[in-house]
Design a protein around this motif. Sequence first.
Motif, short mmCIF file in Angstrom:
data_model
loop_
_atom_site.label_atom_id
_atom_site.label_comp_id
_atom_site.label_asym_id
_atom_site.label_seq_id
_atom_site.Cartn_x
_atom_site.Cartn_y
_atom_site.Cartn_z
N PRO A 201 0.84 -1.21 0.00
CA PRO A 201 0.00 0.00 0.00
C PRO A 201 0.87 1.25 0.00
O PRO A 201 1.86 1.33 0.74
CB PRO A 201 -0.82 -0.12 1.28
CG PRO A 201 -0.02 -1.02 2.16
CD PRO A 201 0.71 -1.97 1.26
N ASP A 206 -5.04 3.28 -0.54
CA ASP A 206 -4.61 1.88 -0.54
C ASP A 206 -4.75 1.23 0.83
O ASP A 206 -4.63 0.00 0.95
CB ASP A 206 -3.15 1.77 -0.98
CG ASP A 206 -2.96 2.07 -2.46
OD1 ASP A 206 -3.96 1.98 -3.20
OD2 ASP A 206 -1.84 2.43 -2.87
N VAL A 214 -1.93 -4.82 -1.08
CA VAL A 214 -2.99 -4.48 -2.03
C VAL A 214 -2.97 -5.54 -3.12
O VAL A 214 -1.92 -5.85 -3.70
CB VAL A 214 -2.77 -3.09 -2.65
CG1 VAL A 214 -3.87 -2.80 -3.67
CG2 VAL A 214 -2.75 -2.02 -1.56
N ASP A 216 -4.25 -6.31 -6.74
CA ASP A 216 -4.79 -5.69 -7.94
C ASP A 216 -5.34 -6.75 -8.87
O ASP A 216 -4.73 -7.82 -9.06
CB ASP A 216 -3.71 -4.89 -8.66
CG ASP A 216 -3.37 -3.59 -7.94
OD1 ASP A 216 -4.30 -2.98 -7.40
OD2 ASP A 216 -2.18 -3.22 -7.91
N ASP A 257 -8.22 -3.94 -5.30
CA ASP A 257 -8.40 -2.88 -6.29
C ASP A 257 -8.57 -3.52 -7.66
O ASP A 257 -8.02 -4.60 -7.93
CB ASP A 257 -7.18 -1.95 -6.30
CG ASP A 257 -7.49 -0.63 -7.01
OD1 ASP A 257 -8.65 -0.45 -7.44
OD2 ASP A 257 -6.58 0.21 -7.12
N HIS A 263 -7.33 4.20 -7.02
CA HIS A 263 -6.42 5.33 -7.22
C HIS A 263 -7.16 6.49 -7.89
O HIS A 263 -7.03 7.65 -7.47
CB HIS A 263 -5.21 4.90 -8.07
CG HIS A 263 -4.08 4.37 -7.27
ND1 HIS A 263 -3.35 5.14 -6.38
CD2 HIS A 263 -3.53 3.12 -7.20
CE1 HIS A 263 -2.42 4.42 -5.81
NE2 HIS A 263 -2.51 3.17 -6.29
#
Length: 332
Positions: A201, A206, A214, A216, A257, A263
């Motif tokens: 993060p 985050d 994190v 993705d 995410d 973001h």
Amino acid sequence: MDQAEASGKTVEDALKNALAILGATRDEVEVTIIDEGKKGGLFSRGRDAVVRVTRIARPAAPPASDPAPPAAEPRNGGSRPRQPRRGPQPAEGGQRAAGPAARSAEPPPLRLTQADFLRPGETAPAAPARAERPRQPARPRQERPAAPARPARPSRPSRPKEEQPHVEPDINAEEVDFAAQTIDDILRILGIDAEISIREPITPGDGRGSVLAVIDIRGDNLGVLIGRRGETLLALQFLVNLALARKYPGRGGVTVDIEHYRHRNEERIVEMARRMGDRVRQTGTPITLEPMSAAERRIVHLQFVDDPELETHSIGEGENRKVVISRRGEGG
């Protein structure tokens, strides 16, 4: 009232209603059927029967006849035959005619006293005098002792506000591998072809300082996993962290995410918070932002945590919880 009319479903019902109105019996009236009524059928409407009753006039009682003249005495000096005593004659209808004897009041009921049970020459004994009950002296009223003073309840020391524990990032932790495997299983069940990557993060969006890593997710047509305003993404992250907490309780969570949605959303929130903060500085009027999730509100709070002029606080409940930006010392 000597006449009355009434209706009913049948002639008998109408007659009963008419007699009730007139207050008479069947023998005291003369009945006239005005309408025998009609019973309704499948396609016809019925009609009630109607009768008229008239009270029958009773003939007046004849006046009392004069008493018969006394019989002539016999010439041979014999005694006169005794005339029978004429009493009151019964009136018509079996009722006795009213006379002096009928109008006289009935004798009062017989009441027995103690003297009726005494023998000749005896006298009733005098009733014993009722002994008076000695009067008790009044008791002095004892005063209720005053309740002891209740000791003051010691005030509880205020608990210091618990700060959220700081979590050091660790992308190689066993918990992170379990979370990534859980996401991979969910994507496989949903039939979604996507790639998964793990990173540390970096920003408050985050979850820096509160999560281990994190995760993705990248691929084509992943909007179905993001949902409206990121609602589906938040649900996916909640589900993964719930499974993680059950297997590794108290070991930290992860942030999920998709195509850098967090973001982009974080940049939008930071830019909006700065503009609203500048407006509060110029006008001095507090501004309430739109409802946000807990992660989005945290981004706004961190934006002004070190600001010397402005401060933030949250209002509302549940999905309607909002952030208020105001000058320091003026917030609720």
